[in-house]
Enzyme design. Structure first.
Site, PDB file in Angstrom:
ATOM      1  N   LYS A 112       0.838  -1.206   0.000  1.00  0.00           N
ATOM      2  CA  LYS A 112       0.000   0.000   0.000  1.00  0.00           C
ATOM      3  C   LYS A 112       0.875   1.260   0.000  1.00  0.00           C
ATOM      4  O   LYS A 112       0.514   2.267  -0.591  1.00  0.00           O
ATOM      5  CB  LYS A 112      -0.946   0.018   1.206  1.00  0.00           C
ATOM      6  CG  LYS A 112      -2.014  -1.062   1.166  1.00  0.00           C
ATOM      7  CD  LYS A 112      -3.225  -0.675   0.323  1.00  0.00           C
ATOM      8  CE  LYS A 112      -4.196  -1.837   0.204  1.00  0.00           C
ATOM      9  NZ  LYS A 112      -5.255  -1.680  -0.780  1.00  0.00           N
ATOM     10  N   LYS A 192      -3.786  -9.127  -7.996  1.00  0.00           N
ATOM     11  CA  LYS A 192      -5.013  -9.521  -7.306  1.00  0.00           C
ATOM     12  C   LYS A 192      -6.138  -8.575  -7.724  1.00  0.00           C
ATOM     13  O   LYS A 192      -5.900  -7.376  -7.845  1.00  0.00           O
ATOM     14  CB  LYS A 192      -4.760  -9.401  -5.801  1.00  0.00           C
ATOM     15  CG  LYS A 192      -5.962  -9.565  -4.927  1.00  0.00           C
ATOM     16  CD  LYS A 192      -5.653  -9.181  -3.479  1.00  0.00           C
ATOM     17  CE  LYS A 192      -6.067  -7.767  -3.132  1.00  0.00           C
ATOM     18  NZ  LYS A 192      -7.496  -7.486  -3.110  1.00  0.00           N
ATOM     19  N   LYS A 195     -10.261  -3.391  -5.200  1.00  0.00           N
ATOM     20  CA  LYS A 195     -11.045  -2.171  -5.386  1.00  0.00           C
ATOM     21  C   LYS A 195     -10.163  -1.004  -5.800  1.00  0.00           C
ATOM     22  O   LYS A 195     -10.568  -0.155  -6.571  1.00  0.00           O
ATOM     23  CB  LYS A 195     -11.747  -1.806  -4.076  1.00  0.00           C
ATOM     24  CG  LYS A 195     -12.972  -2.631  -3.796  1.00  0.00           C
ATOM     25  CD  LYS A 195     -13.643  -2.117  -2.541  1.00  0.00           C
ATOM     26  CE  LYS A 195     -13.632  -3.147  -1.437  1.00  0.00           C
ATOM     27  NZ  LYS A 195     -12.578  -2.937  -0.452  1.00  0.00           N
TER      28      LYS A 195
HETATM   29  P1  ATP Z   1      -8.549  -2.515  -1.461  1.00  0.00           P
HETATM   30  O1  ATP Z   1      -8.034  -2.619  -2.867  1.00  0.00           O
HETATM   31  O2  ATP Z   1      -9.081  -1.165  -1.084  1.00  0.00           O
HETATM   32  O3  ATP Z   1      -7.576  -3.105  -0.444  1.00  0.00           O
HETATM   33  P2  ATP Z   1      -9.980  -5.000  -1.645  1.00  0.00           P
HETATM   34  O4  ATP Z   1     -10.777  -5.226  -2.827  1.00  0.00           O
HETATM   35  O5  ATP Z   1      -8.668  -5.689  -1.483  1.00  0.00           O
HETATM   36  O6  ATP Z   1      -9.843  -3.426  -1.425  1.00  0.00           O
HETATM   37  P3  ATP Z   1     -10.586  -5.453   1.139  1.00  0.00           P
HETATM   38  O7  ATP Z   1     -11.608  -4.651   1.852  1.00  0.00           O
HETATM   39  O8  ATP Z   1      -9.145  -5.125   1.364  1.00  0.00           O
HETATM   40  O9  ATP Z   1     -10.920  -5.375  -0.411  1.00  0.00           O
HETATM   41  O10 ATP Z   1     -10.799  -6.993   1.440  1.00  0.00           O
HETATM   42  C1  ATP Z   1     -12.081  -7.514   1.814  1.00  0.00           C
HETATM   43  C2  ATP Z   1     -12.087  -9.013   1.747  1.00  0.00           C
HETATM   44  O11 ATP Z   1     -12.058  -9.447   0.369  1.00  0.00           O
HETATM   45  C3  ATP Z   1     -10.879  -9.683   2.410  1.00  0.00           C
HETATM   46  O12 ATP Z   1     -11.312 -10.874   3.044  1.00  0.00           O
HETATM   47  C4  ATP Z   1      -9.973 -10.006   1.265  1.00  0.00           C
HETATM   48  O13 ATP Z   1      -9.123 -11.093   1.536  1.00  0.00           O
HETATM   49  C5  ATP Z   1     -10.987 -10.351   0.178  1.00  0.00           C
HETATM   50  N1  ATP Z   1     -10.428 -10.125  -1.151  1.00  0.00           N
HETATM   51  C6  ATP Z   1     -10.113  -8.927  -1.688  1.00  0.00           C
HETATM   52  N2  ATP Z   1      -9.648  -9.096  -2.935  1.00  0.00           N
HETATM   53  C7  ATP Z   1      -9.643 -10.442  -3.167  1.00  0.00           C
HETATM   54  C8  ATP Z   1      -9.264 -11.255  -4.278  1.00  0.00           C
HETATM   55  N3  ATP Z   1      -8.801 -10.717  -5.395  1.00  0.00           N
HETATM   56  N4  ATP Z   1      -9.417 -12.599  -4.171  1.00  0.00           N
HETATM   57  C9  ATP Z   1      -9.905 -13.156  -3.046  1.00  0.00           C
HETATM   58  N5  ATP Z   1     -10.279 -12.440  -1.965  1.00  0.00           N
HETATM   59  C10 ATP Z   1     -10.148 -11.098  -2.016  1.00  0.00           C
HETATM   60 MG    MG Z   2      -7.397  -5.137   0.199  1.00  0.00          MG
END
Ligand code: ATP
Ligand code: MG
Length: 325
Positions: A112, A192, A195
């Protein structure tokens, strides 16, 4: 008594299939077996640049998404992290028990920090401590998450062991529950799905919107023409088929790709259709909830109250153990 689980998602944007497959799908399946607290972790969202109005909208949209995917407020607690002040109080206590070196080593802090070089705030460093507080505040014993969160949970365990070691057995060990979609890749086929990266299929997208993205997504880079044989093992579209398609469809695309009997377009159309079949009813429910804000806010208020009741009990015990009460 059922064991408790806690899990949350940051309202940093619309929810995508990584969030669904890595977290929400498991949440729904675990509702009968466990006593569940599912959260919209808005305090965590503040570690990234945010606009107050957008944050507010994202919190509401996240609640609508959780409910549309099948979170049942009669079985599980749906709550907003900032509505239960004990999350931050316990976080402070845990911060005072956490060596700086443990936090500096966390891979997501490094990632990050690179993603947001202009805003390396201390919340970003302390993120895993707040997450430890989120989980142990409810004495949760398991957390359904995607693979990217495993280092955070390892730290949660280290922090709670340290608390237990110093002040007496208080918090149970925490296990992670990782499902089939533990690390969904983005449509670029490398990073990955996330968001903060523009590589997602969002849960609210309809067939045409999904097709516009999936049709351009990266496949096996060595398969240039339809007549080239492909390798499903290195194709991200195939890994999505593994999460959304039936065994028959999987065999069909696997053989068709390996023997150059079907092209990538045909394979992608089948995938888009299969995702749409699973998601059309969820999408319809999502838009229905968006149009019923009072109903959704009532559910959130009730969930916040239930969560507060647990949090107050646990914090009273913590205060007593650390000698401030
Ligand atoms: P950001 O990019 O802002 O970190 P994010 O999409 O990674 O957002 P988080 O809020 O960090 O979302 O994660 C929420 C949940 O979704 C966590 O349990 C995380 O492990 C899961 N998650 C996020 N992205 C993935 C992915 N690509 N595959 C599987 N699980 C995911
Ligand atoms: Mg995340």
């Amino acid at each position: 008594m059922k064991k408790r689980i806690f899990s949350g998602i940051k309202p940093t944007g619309d929810l995508h299939f990584g969030n669904y497959l890595g977290a929400i799908k498991n949440w729904i399946e675990l509702q009968n077996e466990y006593d569940c607290v599912y959260s919209i972790v808005d305090l965590h969202a503040m570690t990234t640049d945010f606009d107050p109005q957008t944050l507010k909208t994202n919190i509401f949209k996240a609640a609508c998404n959780y409910l549309a995917c099948g979170l049942d407020p009669n079985k599980s607690i749906l709550m907003i992290q900032s509505a239960v002040k004990e999350h931050t109080t316990l976080c402070w206590i845990l911060q005072c028990l956490t060596p700086l070196g443990w936090l500096e080593r966390v891979p997501t802090f490094k990632e990050k920090s690179l993603q947001q070089e202009e805003n390396i705030n201390s919340g970003l460093l302390n993120y895993p401590v707040l997450m430890a507080a989120d989980v142990i505040l409810y004495k949760a014993e398991a957390v359904p998450v995607g693979e990217d969160q495993l280092p955070h949970l390892e730290l949660t365990r280290e922090i709670l062991r340290r608390f237990n070691g110093r002040f007496g057995e208080t918090f149970p060990e925490v296990l992670s529950i990782v499902g089939k979609g533990a690390r969904v890749k983005g449509l670029d086929g490398s990073a990955k799905m996330g968001k903060s990266l523009d590589n997602c299929i969002y849960l609210h997208e309809n067939y045409d919107e999904m097709w516009a993205k999936i049709s351009k997504a990266v496949t096996d880079p060595a398969r240039i023409k339809k007549t080239d044989c492909g390798d499903p093992k290195i194709c991200n579209i195939y890994s999505l088929h593994e999460l959304f398609s039936t065994k028959e469809d999987l065999n069909y695309v696997e053989n068709g790709c390996q023997n150059a009997e079907i092209g990538c377009i045909q394979c992608k159309k089948l995938l888009t259709q299969n995702i749409d079949n699973e998601f059309a009813p969820i999408r319809t429910r999502y838009f229905e909830f968006l149009n019923k804000p009072d109903y959704v806010l009532d559910i959130l208020n009730a969930g916040n109250q239930k969560a507060s009741a647990i949090a107050e009990r646990v914090m009273a015990e913590v205060y007593e153990k650390i000698g401030v009460k």
